[in-house]
Design an enzyme around this catalytic site. Structure first.
Site, mmCIF file in Angstrom:
data_model
loop_
_atom_site.group_PDB
_atom_site.id
_atom_site.type_symbol
_atom_site.label_atom_id
_atom_site.label_comp_id
_atom_site.label_asym_id
_atom_site.label_seq_id
_atom_site.Cartn_x
_atom_site.Cartn_y
_atom_site.Cartn_z
ATOM 1 N N GLY A 226 -18.835 -0.265 -4.070
ATOM 2 C CA GLY A 226 -19.610 -0.624 -5.252
ATOM 3 C C GLY A 226 -18.693 -1.111 -6.351
ATOM 4 C CE1 TYR B 153 -3.385 -2.657 0.160
ATOM 5 C CE2 TYR B 153 -3.908 -1.980 2.389
ATOM 6 C CZ TYR B 153 -4.167 -2.760 1.290
ATOM 7 O OH TYR B 153 -5.213 -3.641 1.321
ATOM 8 N N PRO C 61 -10.935 -0.029 -5.683
ATOM 9 C CG PRO C 61 -8.790 -0.119 -6.583
ATOM 10 C CD PRO C 61 -10.175 -0.674 -6.755
#
Length: 301
Positions: free
Chosen positions: A221, A69, A225
């Site tokens: 939805g 990340y 990301p």
């Protein structure tokens, strides 16, 4: 919803092995920018640090992160270390290994089993820890996870890892991993408007076996990301109005209602959104509302 400050314990607790966490946690991916996987404008570092500290202040004691990340100038693990070290005794840091990104941020091939020690050690270095509370093996399309999971099981025996989990898997992979070492959590993409029969089956199996099921992208939805969903079905909007809540809070409440073993890890770099997300742990849907949303979930099949 009420304007009083709601803390993460409103969602209840669950066990990750011998570690107790509030079911409403925090995903660290967006701390580095709009999305860690896309190297755009970096986030404001001090704002990200303040969001993390606010999360802990609100009772969040389960933070999901990974060494991969990162964006152009930000590393989620470094921000966590700067914001929260020395760590509170009850704070559980969950990381994952498997995907491989080079220093320019491009995805490379998935890690080989022998690479995973280096991945674990890099997480340890970045977080400033001598062990990792939970490490999830993120499957990268391989048919079998036995070799990779076995490599992590060896590191667990050495004391570098306390507990193991798996991510982006099918039921057969859970059985495969359990033949090697205990599994305390399963992370899969799961959302109100994202239906996959194998994942719903995993949700059921984990509930029967007392394994935590941890959805990712629960509020995004089809945006993945990038960020939280901005369009919502009329049924979601109606439930939100009935509770004076946001559609995102309804999505999180529905997710938590799927079982006491379900944990949520919504991520944000916005302090206001953080407060809203944590407050969703106190939102209780009626049976009728939950049934309507269940049908909406199934319709996506």
């Amino acid at each position: 919803m009420t304007s009083e400050v709601i803390t993460a314990d409103a969602a209840g607790t669950w066990q990750l092995g011998d570690l107790t966490v509030n079911r409403l946690g925090f995903g660290a991916m967006r701390l580095t920018g709009s999305a860690a996987f896309h190297l755009g404008a970096p986030s404001d570092r001090e704002r990200s640090i303040s969001v993390l500290r606010k999360a802990v202040e609100l009772g969040v004691n389960h933070i999901d992160t990974a060494a991969f990340y990162f964006s152009a100038l930000r590393s989620a693990n470094e921000i966590i270390n700067s914001a929260l070290s020395p760590y509170a005794d009850d704070l559980v840091l969950v990381t994952k290994v498997g995907p491989l990104r080079n220093y320019s941020g491009q995805w490379a091939t998935s890690a080989r089993p022998e690479d995973l020690r280096g991945h674990v050690e890099e997480n340890l270095r970045q977080l400033g820890r001598d062990h990792l509370d939970v490490v999830n093996l993120r499957r990268m399309r391989q048919e079998s996870i036995a070799e990779h999971f076995g490599a992590l099981a060896e590191l667990r025996e050495e004391g570098l890892i306390r507990h193991l989990g798996i991510s982006d898997v099918e039921p057969r992979h859970l059985a495969e991993a359990q033949a090697i070492a205990p599994v305390v959590c399963v992370q899969n993409r799961f959302a109100l408007d994202s239906y996959d029969p194998a994942t719903d089956e995993l949700l059921r199996i984990c509930g029967e076996q007392g394994i935590a099921f941890v959805p990712f992208y629960a509020i995004s939805g089809d945006r993945g990301p990038q960020r939280a969903a901005t369009t919502h079905d009329d049924a979601v909007l109606a439930v939100a109005r009935a509770h004076d809540a946001t559609p995102t809070q309804v999505r999180l409440a529905w997710t938590l209602r799927q079982g006491p073993h379900v944990l949520t890890i919504p991520g944000t770099g916005n302090p206001d959104h953080l407060v809203e997300n944590v407050a969703a742990g106190a939102l209780r849907l009626t049976d009728e509302e939950a049934g309507t949303l269940d049908v909406l979930h199934q319709k996506d099949s």
